[in-house]
Design a protein around this motif. Structure first.
Motif, short mmCIF file in Angstrom:
data_model
loop_
_atom_site.label_atom_id
_atom_site.label_comp_id
_atom_site.label_asym_id
_atom_site.label_seq_id
_atom_site.Cartn_x
_atom_site.Cartn_y
_atom_site.Cartn_z
N TYR A 250 0.87 -1.17 0.00
CA TYR A 250 0.00 0.00 0.00
C TYR A 250 0.90 1.22 0.00
N GLY A 251 0.62 2.16 -0.89
CA GLY A 251 1.51 3.30 -0.93
C GLY A 251 0.99 4.44 -1.77
N ALA A 252 1.74 5.53 -1.76
CA ALA A 252 1.38 6.74 -2.49
C ALA A 252 1.83 6.64 -3.94
N ILE A 253 0.98 7.16 -4.84
CA ILE A 253 1.32 7.19 -6.26
C ILE A 253 1.32 8.63 -6.77
N THR A 254 2.18 8.87 -7.73
CA THR A 254 2.16 10.09 -8.54
C THR A 254 2.31 9.63 -9.98
N TYR A 255 1.37 10.04 -10.84
CA TYR A 255 1.36 9.55 -12.21
C TYR A 255 1.24 10.70 -13.20
N ASP A 256 2.16 10.74 -14.14
CA ASP A 256 2.16 11.69 -15.24
C ASP A 256 1.66 10.95 -16.48
N LYS B 54 4.08 9.58 -19.22
CA LYS B 54 4.14 8.14 -18.93
C LYS B 54 5.20 7.84 -17.87
N LYS B 55 5.05 8.53 -16.73
CA LYS B 55 5.95 8.35 -15.60
C LYS B 55 5.13 8.02 -14.36
N LEU B 56 5.66 7.16 -13.53
CA LEU B 56 4.93 6.72 -12.34
C LEU B 56 5.88 6.56 -11.17
N ARG B 57 5.48 7.10 -10.02
CA ARG B 57 6.24 6.89 -8.78
C ARG B 57 5.32 6.19 -7.79
N PHE B 58 5.81 5.13 -7.20
CA PHE B 58 5.07 4.42 -6.16
C PHE B 58 5.97 4.26 -4.95
N ARG B 59 5.48 4.70 -3.79
CA ARG B 59 6.24 4.59 -2.55
C ARG B 59 5.35 3.93 -1.51
N SER B 60 5.74 2.77 -1.03
CA SER B 60 4.93 2.07 -0.05
C SER B 60 4.94 2.85 1.26
N ASN B 61 3.81 2.80 1.96
CA ASN B 61 3.62 3.57 3.19
C ASN B 61 3.60 2.61 4.37
N GLU B 62 4.73 2.49 5.05
CA GLU B 62 4.84 1.52 6.14
C GLU B 62 4.01 1.91 7.36
N SER B 63 3.60 3.17 7.45
CA SER B 63 2.83 3.60 8.62
C SER B 63 1.34 3.32 8.47
N HIS B 64 0.93 2.82 7.30
CA HIS B 64 -0.48 2.55 7.08
C HIS B 64 -0.93 1.38 7.94
N PHE B 65 -2.24 1.31 8.18
CA PHE B 65 -2.77 0.26 9.05
C PHE B 65 -2.57 -1.14 8.49
N THR C 78 1.55 -4.86 5.38
CA THR C 78 2.05 -5.25 4.07
C THR C 78 3.41 -5.92 4.17
N SER C 79 3.71 -6.72 3.14
CA SER C 79 4.93 -7.51 3.17
C SER C 79 6.04 -6.91 2.31
N LEU C 80 5.76 -5.81 1.63
CA LEU C 80 6.76 -5.22 0.75
C LEU C 80 7.01 -3.75 1.08
N SER C 81 8.27 -3.35 0.98
CA SER C 81 8.64 -1.95 1.09
C SER C 81 9.30 -1.57 -0.23
N LEU C 82 8.62 -0.71 -1.00
CA LEU C 82 9.09 -0.39 -2.33
C LEU C 82 9.10 1.12 -2.57
N ASP C 83 10.05 1.56 -3.36
CA ASP C 83 10.07 2.92 -3.89
C ASP C 83 10.49 2.78 -5.35
N LEU C 84 9.51 2.92 -6.24
CA LEU C 84 9.73 2.68 -7.66
C LEU C 84 9.48 3.94 -8.47
N LEU C 85 10.37 4.24 -9.38
CA LEU C 85 10.21 5.33 -10.33
C LEU C 85 10.26 4.72 -11.72
N MET C 86 9.11 4.75 -12.42
CA MET C 86 8.98 4.06 -13.70
C MET C 86 8.92 5.08 -14.84
N PHE C 87 9.72 4.84 -15.88
CA PHE C 87 9.67 5.64 -17.10
C PHE C 87 9.26 4.70 -18.23
#
Length: 213
Positions: free
Chosen positions: A47-53, A57-68, A71-80
């Motif tokens: 579960y995480g925050a997204i920013t999408y252009d 065609k760019k996408l940032r996904f950052r998992s939110n470890e403080s969320h209720f 989750t089993s993954l911690s990710l910070d992805l920047l996609m082009f």
């Protein structure tokens, strides 16, 4: 739940051959919001925050470890997606991995080859605030071993997307705003610039979806 959803999607895929083929896939708007990723068997994967252009065609996904959610993954992805590369970012240690994207399909954009299924009213459309009209699209995964189903609002804002193959996922969007609130999130961090593209092991397919497997 998994069996029921699979059954519904397979029915949808069968019905899609009879759908109105005059519909063309729409293009999602810019987005800032949150994305949840759940395995179809019930495990909350991320579960995480997204920013999408949408245009770039760019996408940032950052998992939110403080969320209720646990989750089993911690990710910070920047996609082009246009360039066919992405970065796995570790801001804490200021390190990055730069990789090639073999597959550019992702849950925020309907693929051009998707087939229109139907327009569906979710909830009660006769009561204000109690209904949502959505368009459903379906298609085959690039490797032809699975299928996807995407539901978007009439303004082409994704509501949820399902990918059914050996490992099946559902992506859901929440609290979305149609704007890019922080453009800097779509810029390669200074400590990632100038990195060479890492070699992809034979048989590996890098994609946004595969990052959650």
């Amino acid at each position: 739940m998994y069996t029921a959803v699979t059954f519904v999607v397979l029915i949808c895929l069968t019905a899609a051959t009879h759908a109105d083929h005059h519909h063309q896939p729409c293009h999602s708007p810019n987005m800032t919001g949150f994305l949840s990723v759940m395995k179809m068997k019930g495990e909350m994967r991320a579960y995480g925050a997204i920013t999408y252009d949408s245009m770039g065609k760019k996408l940032r996904f950052r998992s939110n470890e403080s969320h209720f959610a646990n989750t089993s993954l911690s990710l910070d992805l920047l996609m082009f997606f246009e360039e066919g590369i992405f970065y796995e970012i570790d801001s804490k240690n200021q390190t990055c991995e730069k990789k090639t994207l073999q597959c550019t399909i992702h849950p925020l954009q309907i693929p051009d080859e998707a087939r229109f299924l139907a327009t569906i009213n979710s909830g009660n459309p006769s009561i204000e605030g109690e209904g949502l009209k959505i368009n459903a699209w379906v298609g085959s995964m690039p490797d032809k071993k699975g299928y996807y189903s995407m539901s978007v609002t009439m303004g082409c804002l994704p509501v949820f997307s399902m990918y059914l193959d050996e490992t099946s996922f559902m992506f859901s969007l929440l609290d979305v705003e149609n704007e890019i609130k922080d453009p800097d999130l779509l810029v390669v961090p200074s400590f990632c610039q100038g990195l060479p593209v890492e070699e992809t092991p034979e048989g590996t397919v890098n994609s946004f979806i595969n990052e959650f497997m």
